[in-house]
Motif scaffolding. Structure first.
Motif, PDB file in Angstrom:
ATOM      1  N   ILE A 140      57.831  14.315  59.146  1.00  0.00           N
ATOM      2  CA  ILE A 140      58.601  15.033  58.120  1.00  0.00           C
ATOM      3  C   ILE A 140      58.079  16.470  58.085  1.00  0.00           C
ATOM      4  CG2 ILE A 140      59.204  15.121  55.669  1.00  0.00           C
ATOM      5  CD1 ILE A 140      58.814  12.059  55.606  1.00  0.00           C
ATOM      6  N   GLY A 157      56.699  24.453  62.780  1.00  0.00           N
ATOM      7  CA  GLY A 157      55.390  24.999  62.399  1.00  0.00           C
ATOM      8  C   GLY A 157      54.281  24.063  62.818  1.00  0.00           C
ATOM      9  N   LYS A 158      53.363  23.774  61.875  1.00  0.00           N
ATOM     10  CA  LYS A 158      52.236  22.886  62.189  1.00  0.00           C
ATOM     11  C   LYS A 158      52.707  21.471  62.501  1.00  0.00           C
ATOM     12  CE  LYS A 158      47.860  22.138  62.696  1.00  0.00           C
ATOM     13  NZ  LYS A 158      48.054  21.103  63.697  1.00  0.00           N
ATOM     14  N   CYS A 183      62.432  14.463  60.621  1.00  0.00           N
ATOM     15  CA  CYS A 183      63.105  14.985  59.433  1.00  0.00           C
ATOM     16  C   CYS A 183      62.804  16.459  59.281  1.00  0.00           C
ATOM     17  CB  CYS A 183      62.633  14.212  58.200  1.00  0.00           C
ATOM     18  SG  CYS A 183      63.280  14.858  56.661  1.00  0.00           S
ATOM     19  N   ILE A 235      64.571  20.027  57.005  1.00  0.00           N
ATOM     20  CA  ILE A 235      65.650  20.639  56.210  1.00  0.00           C
ATOM     21  C   ILE A 235      66.320  21.783  56.977  1.00  0.00           C
ATOM     22  CG2 ILE A 235      64.619  20.011  53.968  1.00  0.00           C
ATOM     23  CD1 ILE A 235      64.344  23.553  55.297  1.00  0.00           C
ATOM     24  N   ASP A 236      65.735  22.124  58.130  1.00  0.00           N
ATOM     25  CA  ASP A 236      66.251  23.234  58.949  1.00  0.00           C
ATOM     26  C   ASP A 236      66.592  22.676  60.328  1.00  0.00           C
ATOM     27  OD1 ASP A 236      66.562  25.466  60.600  1.00  0.00           O
ATOM     28  OD2 ASP A 236      65.122  26.672  59.462  1.00  0.00           O
ATOM     29  N   SER A 273      54.113  17.182  57.154  1.00  0.00           N
ATOM     30  CA  SER A 273      53.716  18.524  57.618  1.00  0.00           C
ATOM     31  C   SER A 273      54.555  19.606  56.952  1.00  0.00           C
ATOM     32  CB  SER A 273      53.873  18.617  59.134  1.00  0.00           C
ATOM     33  OG  SER A 273      53.273  17.519  59.779  1.00  0.00           O
ATOM     34  N   GLN A 304      49.117  16.997  56.006  1.00  0.00           N
ATOM     35  CA  GLN A 304      48.487  18.303  56.234  1.00  0.00           C
ATOM     36  C   GLN A 304      47.569  18.721  55.078  1.00  0.00           C
ATOM     37  OE1 GLN A 304      47.494  20.548  58.147  1.00  0.00           O
ATOM     38  NE2 GLN A 304      48.329  19.424  59.900  1.00  0.00           N
ATOM     39  N   TRP A 319      55.872  30.925  52.304  1.00  0.00           N
ATOM     40  CA  TRP A 319      55.731  30.222  51.031  1.00  0.00           C
ATOM     41  C   TRP A 319      54.273  30.212  50.561  1.00  0.00           C
ATOM     42  CZ3 TRP A 319      52.250  26.548  52.051  1.00  0.00           C
ATOM     43  CH2 TRP A 319      52.163  26.081  53.364  1.00  0.00           C
ATOM     44  N   ASP A 355      44.649  27.675  51.620  1.00  0.00           N
ATOM     45  CA  ASP A 355      45.027  27.658  53.030  1.00  0.00           C
ATOM     46  C   ASP A 355      43.813  27.383  53.922  1.00  0.00           C
ATOM     47  OD1 ASP A 355      47.104  27.807  54.844  1.00  0.00           O
ATOM     48  OD2 ASP A 355      46.821  29.930  55.254  1.00  0.00           O
TER      49      ASP A 355
HETATM   50  N1  LIG Z   1      45.708  22.209  60.009  1.00  0.00           N
HETATM   51  C1  LIG Z   1      46.003  23.443  60.338  1.00  0.00           C
HETATM   52  O1  LIG Z   1      45.319  24.112  61.110  1.00  0.00           O
HETATM   53  C2  LIG Z   1      47.253  24.042  59.766  1.00  0.00           C
HETATM   54  C3  LIG Z   1      47.823  25.190  60.338  1.00  0.00           C
HETATM   55  C4  LIG Z   1      49.029  25.659  59.806  1.00  0.00           C
HETATM   56  C5  LIG Z   1      49.607  25.018  58.723  1.00  0.00           C
HETATM   57  N2  LIG Z   1      49.002  23.926  58.174  1.00  0.00           N
HETATM   58  C6  LIG Z   1      49.612  23.213  57.035  1.00  0.00           C
HETATM   59  O2  LIG Z   1      50.822  22.614  57.498  1.00  0.00           O
HETATM   60  C7  LIG Z   1      51.801  22.627  56.475  1.00  0.00           C
HETATM   61  C8  LIG Z   1      53.036  23.363  56.994  1.00  0.00           C
HETATM   62  O3  LIG Z   1      52.696  24.710  57.247  1.00  0.00           O
HETATM   63  P1  LIG Z   1      53.546  25.585  58.299  1.00  0.00           P
HETATM   64  O4  LIG Z   1      52.808  26.841  58.532  1.00  0.00           O
HETATM   65  O5  LIG Z   1      53.900  24.743  59.454  1.00  0.00           O
HETATM   66  O6  LIG Z   1      54.861  25.867  57.418  1.00  0.00           O
HETATM   67  P2  LIG Z   1      56.320  26.248  57.954  1.00  0.00           P
HETATM   68  O7  LIG Z   1      57.095  26.653  56.775  1.00  0.00           O
HETATM   69  O8  LIG Z   1      56.186  27.193  59.097  1.00  0.00           O
HETATM   70  O9  LIG Z   1      56.856  24.882  58.564  1.00  0.00           O
HETATM   71  C9  LIG Z   1      57.152  23.783  57.754  1.00  0.00           C
HETATM   72  C10 LIG Z   1      58.185  22.938  58.460  1.00  0.00           C
HETATM   73  O10 LIG Z   1      58.602  21.912  57.570  1.00  0.00           O
HETATM   74  C11 LIG Z   1      60.012  21.995  57.364  1.00  0.00           C
HETATM   75  N3  LIG Z   1      60.270  21.558  55.988  1.00  0.00           N
HETATM   76  C12 LIG Z   1      60.032  22.247  54.848  1.00  0.00           C
HETATM   77  N4  LIG Z   1      60.310  21.489  53.785  1.00  0.00           N
HETATM   78  C13 LIG Z   1      60.744  20.292  54.256  1.00  0.00           C
HETATM   79  C14 LIG Z   1      61.180  19.093  53.644  1.00  0.00           C
HETATM   80  N5  LIG Z   1      61.229  18.950  52.310  1.00  0.00           N
HETATM   81  N6  LIG Z   1      61.547  18.065  54.441  1.00  0.00           N
HETATM   82  C15 LIG Z   1      61.511  18.182  55.788  1.00  0.00           C
HETATM   83  N7  LIG Z   1      61.096  19.294  56.423  1.00  0.00           N
HETATM   84  C16 LIG Z   1      60.711  20.339  55.665  1.00  0.00           C
HETATM   85  C17 LIG Z   1      60.372  23.418  57.663  1.00  0.00           C
HETATM   86  O11 LIG Z   1      61.727  23.590  57.996  1.00  0.00           O
HETATM   87  C18 LIG Z   1      59.446  23.719  58.820  1.00  0.00           C
HETATM   88  O12 LIG Z   1      59.966  23.230  60.018  1.00  0.00           O
HETATM   89  C19 LIG Z   1      51.147  23.317  55.287  1.00  0.00           C
HETATM   90  O13 LIG Z   1      50.649  22.378  54.385  1.00  0.00           O
HETATM   91  C20 LIG Z   1      50.015  24.109  55.894  1.00  0.00           C
HETATM   92  O14 LIG Z   1      48.937  24.321  55.006  1.00  0.00           O
HETATM   93  C21 LIG Z   1      47.853  23.427  58.684  1.00  0.00           C
END
Ligand SMILES: NC(=O)c1ccc[n+]([C@@H]2O[C@H](COP(=O)([O-])OP(=O)(O)OC[C@H]3O[C@@H](n4cnc5c(N)ncnc54)[C@H](O)[C@@H]3O)[C@@H](O)[C@H]2O)c1
Length: 446
Positions: free
Chosen positions: A41, A45-46, A66, A68-69, A107, A130, A235, A248
């Protein structure tokens, strides 16, 4: 199933309920030869590396995706790589149709971790979630309780814990090389690209046809869509969705500190920070935490100071044994021990000082493990996870208490973890929890 079974239970009751619950017995694991069906889900991104990392495990099958985009960077690339997987835009529908799925990867942005993971655990699914584990301290406690109650295998996605560098640092403390630890300084000295300390932008932009903005907002208050301001990635800077710089990075940088010293909950904390704006997180902060001492600390309490933003770092005078020409890493920690001082860069091998006393070739190197496969294997009955919610929950609680501390600069907050309460500050106590959008209220412990 999600919105229909709303139940809201007061935090104090739940906090005390934690004490009576049994330890995880991994009774839901399937056995080494069984297949693990997973759903991701938040596949962009991550989420992309979470998904591909877990899918690399033995006998893992990607059943559902899953997002939303629906664009290429988000659902698109995952759907291309796993064409047989079912596709969803609403995670509630995915969970409703999840009979053939045993493990859920969460994620999404921080504010949706707990609502999704709690619902998944109530269905008996193993969860990889995450960092930070949640958006509020209350949610972090609920995640611990739910994981215990449902007896599922859990892992927070602070994957650097499994890196050789962090494992080596933890082993250095456990083996007594630097002696009992007297003091800790941790910092993130870089400036992120996401918005901080700015007013909320006015107006609204057209919602792209590939984005389900309503589903993205989930439990958060309804706001107009603004291009490149929230989704994706940005966000983080907004209080409704993210947890700022300490949220973060805290669950990464403070992880080897917590693991090595076996820290529990802080007993107090005090921040220095500019006044927080209405909606955005701050762009700089210093936080001083006090913890009860452990078998690895010299005294009955230990101070941990967190520094956040460019140019804010520990004063070199408080770091013994480190030569003045040694450049501190941009992010990391210093543990000051009785016998020596350890610098743990984020992310590189630790260095011990005085260097003459600790020649590099004498430091035992601990091999990395695969954080993602560790979870997949544990779900199949092989081994155990190291960032399970019993560990990740208290770490996240401490990190998120920091986000409350910076709302009340120069005021010492006293924390009673057992009662889930800031005992000396009614207003600060109010930030342990938050309201949820009507119709999206999470289904807490049942
Ligand atoms: N462990 C690490 O090193 C690391 C690195 C980056 C991000 N993160 C964590 O990962 C999480 C995501 O961060 P990101 O940078 O990838 O964010 P992002 O906004 O770039 O990506 C999030 C993804 O989830 C999707 N999404 C958002 N809401 C959703 C929903 N309700 N249902 C389904 N899909 C949904 C988005 O479309 C996108 O594809 C955060 O909690 C962040 O803290 C961890």
């Amino acid at each position: 199933m999600y919105a229909d079974r709303r139940s809201f239970v007061k935090s104090a009751t739940l906090a005390s309920a934690a004490i009576a619950l049994p330890a995880v017995r991994y009774s839901r694991v399937y056995g080494a030869n069984s297949r693990l069906g997973i759903a991701s889900i938040g596949t962009g991104g991550k989420g992309w590396s979470d998904l591909t990392g877990v899918a690399a495990g033995a006998d893992v099958e990607v059943i559902a995706l899953c997002n939303i985009d629906s664009s290429k960077d988000h659902l698109g690339q995952a759907a291309e790589k796993y064409p047989a997987a079912r596709r969803y835009e609403d995670w509630r529908k995915l969970l409703d149709e999840s009979k053939d799925i045993q493990g859920i990867l969460v994620s999404t942005p921080d504010f949706m971790h707990a609502p999704i993971a709690l619902a998944a655990m109530q269905l008996g699914k193993h969860v990889f979630c995450q960092k930070p584990l949640t958006h509020t301290v209350f949610e972090a406690r609920q995640m611990q309780l739910a994981a215990k109650r449902s007896q599922v295998v859990t892992q927070m996605g602070n994957q650097i814990q499994s890196h050789s560098a962090y494992r080596t640092a933890v082993n250095i403390v456990h083996s007594g090389l630097i002696g009992k630890v007297k003091e800790v300084h941790s910092w993130q000295g870089t400036s992120p690209t996401w918005p901080r300390h700015i007013p909320r932008p006015e107006g609204n932009d057209p919602i792209p046809s590939h984005v389900r903005w309503d589903l993205w907002q989930g439990v958060a208050p309804e706001r107009p869509y603004k291009e490149a301001m929230y989704h994706p990635f940005n966000w983080r800077g907004w209080q409704d969705y993210g947890t700022g710089q300490i949220g973060d990075f805290g669950c990464h940088i403070l992880d080897p500190v917590f693991k090595s010293l076996k820290l529990g909950a802080p007993i107090s904390l005090k921040a220095s920070a500019p006044s927080l704006m209405m909606d955005a997180w701050t762009d700089r902060a210093t936080l001083q935490y006090k913890f009860l001492g452990t078998e690895s600390t010299l005294d009955s309490t230990i101070t941990l100071t967190w520094y956040d933003s460019v140019g804010i770092a520990p004063n070199r005078e408080v770091l013994p044994d480190i030569p003045s020409d040694y450049k501190l890493p941009n992010a990391g920690s210093v543990l000051i021990g009785e016998k020596g001082t350890m610098v743990i860069p984020h992310v590189a091998m630790p260095t011990l000082f005085p260097e003459k006393k600790f020649p590099k070739e004498t430091i035992p190197i601990i091999k990395e493990v695969d954080h993602y496969v560790q979870w997949a294997d544990a779900c199949r009955g092989i081994g155990e996870t190291t960032s399970h919610f019993d560990y990740a929950g208290p770490l996240t609680e401490a990190v998120l208490l920091g986000t409350i501390g910076i709302r009340f600069p120069e005021e010492e907050l006293h924390w009673d973890a057992k009662a889930l309460k800031i005992t000396n500050h009614v207003k600060a106590n109010g930030f342990l929890h938050k309201p949820y959008r009507q119709g999206w209220e999470p289904n807490w412990i049942v």
